[in-house]
Design a protein around this motif. Structure first.
Motif, PDB file in Angstrom:
ATOM      1  N   ALA B  49       0.864  -1.182   0.000  1.00 22.04           N
ATOM      2  CA  ALA B  49       0.000   0.000   0.000  1.00 22.04           C
ATOM      3  C   ALA B  49       0.899   1.229   0.000  1.00 22.04           C
ATOM      4  O   ALA B  49       2.065   1.159   0.388  1.00 22.04           O
ATOM      5  CB  ALA B  49      -0.881  -0.005   1.230  1.00 22.04           C
ATOM      6  N   LEU B  50       0.321   2.340  -0.432  1.00 15.08           N
ATOM      7  CA  LEU B  50       1.122   3.547  -0.626  1.00 15.08           C
ATOM      8  C   LEU B  50       0.438   4.704   0.084  1.00 15.08           C
ATOM      9  O   LEU B  50      -0.769   4.906  -0.060  1.00 15.08           O
ATOM     10  CB  LEU B  50       1.208   3.800  -2.131  1.00 15.08           C
ATOM     11  CG  LEU B  50       1.560   5.163  -2.657  1.00 15.08           C
ATOM     12  CD1 LEU B  50       3.054   5.391  -2.475  1.00 15.08           C
ATOM     13  CD2 LEU B  50       1.199   5.253  -4.126  1.00 15.08           C
ATOM     14  N   SER B  51       1.223   5.446   0.860  1.00 12.03           N
ATOM     15  CA  SER B  51       0.687   6.646   1.492  1.00 12.03           C
ATOM     16  C   SER B  51       1.595   7.811   1.114  1.00 12.03           C
ATOM     17  O   SER B  51       2.793   7.765   1.356  1.00 12.03           O
ATOM     18  CB  SER B  51       0.658   6.473   3.009  1.00 12.03           C
ATOM     19  OG  SER B  51       0.383   7.708   3.619  1.00 12.03           O
ATOM     20  N   LEU B  52       1.012   8.824   0.523  1.00 16.45           N
ATOM     21  CA  LEU B  52       1.806   9.970   0.076  1.00 16.45           C
ATOM     22  C   LEU B  52       1.542  11.142   1.011  1.00 16.45           C
ATOM     23  O   LEU B  52       0.395  11.545   1.198  1.00 16.45           O
ATOM     24  CB  LEU B  52       1.407  10.313  -1.372  1.00 16.45           C
ATOM     25  CG  LEU B  52       2.258  11.312  -2.114  1.00 16.45           C
ATOM     26  CD1 LEU B  52       3.697  10.837  -2.234  1.00 16.45           C
ATOM     27  CD2 LEU B  52       1.684  11.567  -3.509  1.00 16.45           C
ATOM     28  N   GLU B  53       2.608  11.655   1.582  1.00 15.86           N
ATOM     29  CA  GLU B  53       2.532  12.823   2.477  1.00 15.86           C
ATOM     30  C   GLU B  53       1.469  12.650   3.563  1.00 15.86           C
ATOM     31  O   GLU B  53       0.671  13.570   3.815  1.00 15.86           O
ATOM     32  CB  GLU B  53       2.284  14.087   1.652  1.00 15.86           C
ATOM     33  CG  GLU B  53       3.488  14.423   0.777  1.00 15.86           C
ATOM     34  CD  GLU B  53       3.216  15.522  -0.231  1.00 15.86           C
ATOM     35  OE1 GLU B  53       2.026  15.803  -0.492  1.00 15.86           O
ATOM     36  OE2 GLU B  53       4.182  16.072  -0.762  1.00 15.86           O
ATOM     37  N   GLY B  54       1.445  11.467   4.146  1.00 18.03           N
ATOM     38  CA  GLY B  54       0.558  11.228   5.284  1.00 18.03           C
ATOM     39  C   GLY B  54      -0.910  11.014   4.938  1.00 18.03           C
ATOM     40  O   GLY B  54      -1.739  10.854   5.835  1.00 18.03           O
ATOM     41  N   LYS B  55      -1.228  11.000   3.645  1.00 18.69           N
ATOM     42  CA  LYS B  55      -2.632  10.765   3.266  1.00 18.69           C
ATOM     43  C   LYS B  55      -2.982   9.286   3.491  1.00 18.69           C
ATOM     44  O   LYS B  55      -2.069   8.451   3.602  1.00 18.69           O
ATOM     45  CB  LYS B  55      -2.835  11.123   1.788  1.00 18.69           C
ATOM     46  CG  LYS B  55      -2.737  12.629   1.516  1.00 18.69           C
ATOM     47  CD  LYS B  55      -2.856  12.900   0.035  1.00 18.69           C
ATOM     48  CE  LYS B  55      -2.568  14.366  -0.261  1.00 18.69           C
ATOM     49  NZ  LYS B  55      -2.346  14.623  -1.685  1.00 18.69           N
TER      50      LYS B  55
END
Lengths: 230, 80
Positions: B49-55
């Motif tokens: 899974a991927l989280s960009l800038e805390g999203k």
């Protein structure tokens, strides 16, 4: 003891290379998966390939991202896993036969090769390399039957050999038949065949991971058993 | 089906040659999988899974080649 050390080093190099290859796959994929988010956030950019002359902006690159991940990246790393396994297997046989060449004692050699060889070790390796070059074109089951006759390692299991046979057959189809399964694939893959003739071969990620795990386990089991017998 | 993080409808991406995919918040993954399974849609899910800038984390559902992306979009649109 030297043979055991050689096998240990060979296994260690193979493990490192397998890990590096899977890391390359995973982290490259993650970077590609950032792209839709970046485009969604409104970032724009242009890349130009100075070699081919093509130019892409963020939208055009996004259109290629899925192809690059699920086709190019998946396929190239899968092929690399198989190459690493083949290198390991044949390097192991070469190392083993160089120390225990007795099974090759009936092999014939041209006298010219004898004259050219600097010493007996070089002569032995000439015969070993010829033998292994012939074996490479045999099926995976034959590879392990050969290893078993040579060293009686008692591994891998018949099921693992069948799995490896399908993995190798998939790799051969990707390299030699544009990814379209044929009768050779169906025959080589046996009970583990995933496709019928003329179907397009795919590499879903779970299969990609399982192939990596199978290869790593077989390398571990075979090298451990060979070290004990060396 | 609405993306719980963006409040926009979940979308089957069909741009490009590499096959169709759906970007799904991890919190909705099970629900989308259940929908696809119930309709015998062939797919595989990214193993990370991927989280960009805390999203919130998202992942990708990759649809297999014979699957009709329009049909999957219809199925998603049919879920409130």
């Amino acid at each position: 003891m030297a043979l055991a050390d050689d096998i240990r080093n060979l296994a260690s190099r193979t493990f490192s290379a397998l890990d590096a290859s899977h890391d390359y796959y995973t982290y490259t994929k993650r970077v590609w998966r950032l792209l839709p988010q970046i485009v969604k956030d409104g970032r724009t950019f242009t890349f130009r390939n100075l070699t081919t002359g093509t130019t892409v902006d963020e939208r055009a690159l996004l259109g290629r991202a899925q192809l690059y991940v699920t086709d190019y990246l998946m396929s190239s790393t899968f092929q690399h896993f198989v190459s690493l396994f083949e290198d390991f297997f044949f390097d192991l046989l070469r190392t083993w036969l160089a120390v225990y060449p007795g099974s090759l004692s009936k092999k014939q050699l041209e006298f010219g090769a004898v004259l050219k060889a600097p010493d007996k070790a070089a002569l032995v390796l000439t015969v070993v390399d010829k033998e292994l070059n012939d074996l490479r074109y045999e099926r995976v089951a034959e590879w392990f039957a050969y290893l078993d006759r040579l060293a009686k390692l008692g591994c891998p299991t018949a099921g693992e050999i069948e799995q490896l046979a399908e993995i190798k057959a998939s790799r051969d189809i990707l390299v030699h038949n544009k990814g379209i399964a044929n009768a050779t694939y169906v025959s080589k893959a046996g009970s583990h065949a995933r496709f019928r003739e003329r179907e397009r071969l795919t590499l879903p990620e779970p299969y990609h991971r399982t192939s990596w795990e199978t290869i790593k386990k077989v390398v571990r089991d075979v090298s451990d058993a060979a070290i004990k017998k060396a | 089906m609405i993306d719980a993080t963006t409040r926009e409808p979940l979308h089957v991406s069909t741009d490009g040659e590499g096959g169709s995919y759906i970007m799904v918040p991890v919190t909705q993954l099970d629900r989308v999988r259940a929908l696809l399974d119930a309709n015998r849609i062939s797919y595989w899910v990214d193993e990370e899974a991927l989280s960009l800038e805390g999203k919130p984390e998202i992942t990708f559902i990759n649809l297999d080649h014979p699957v009709d992306p329009a049909r999957v979009q219809q199925l998603l649109d049919g879920i409130p």
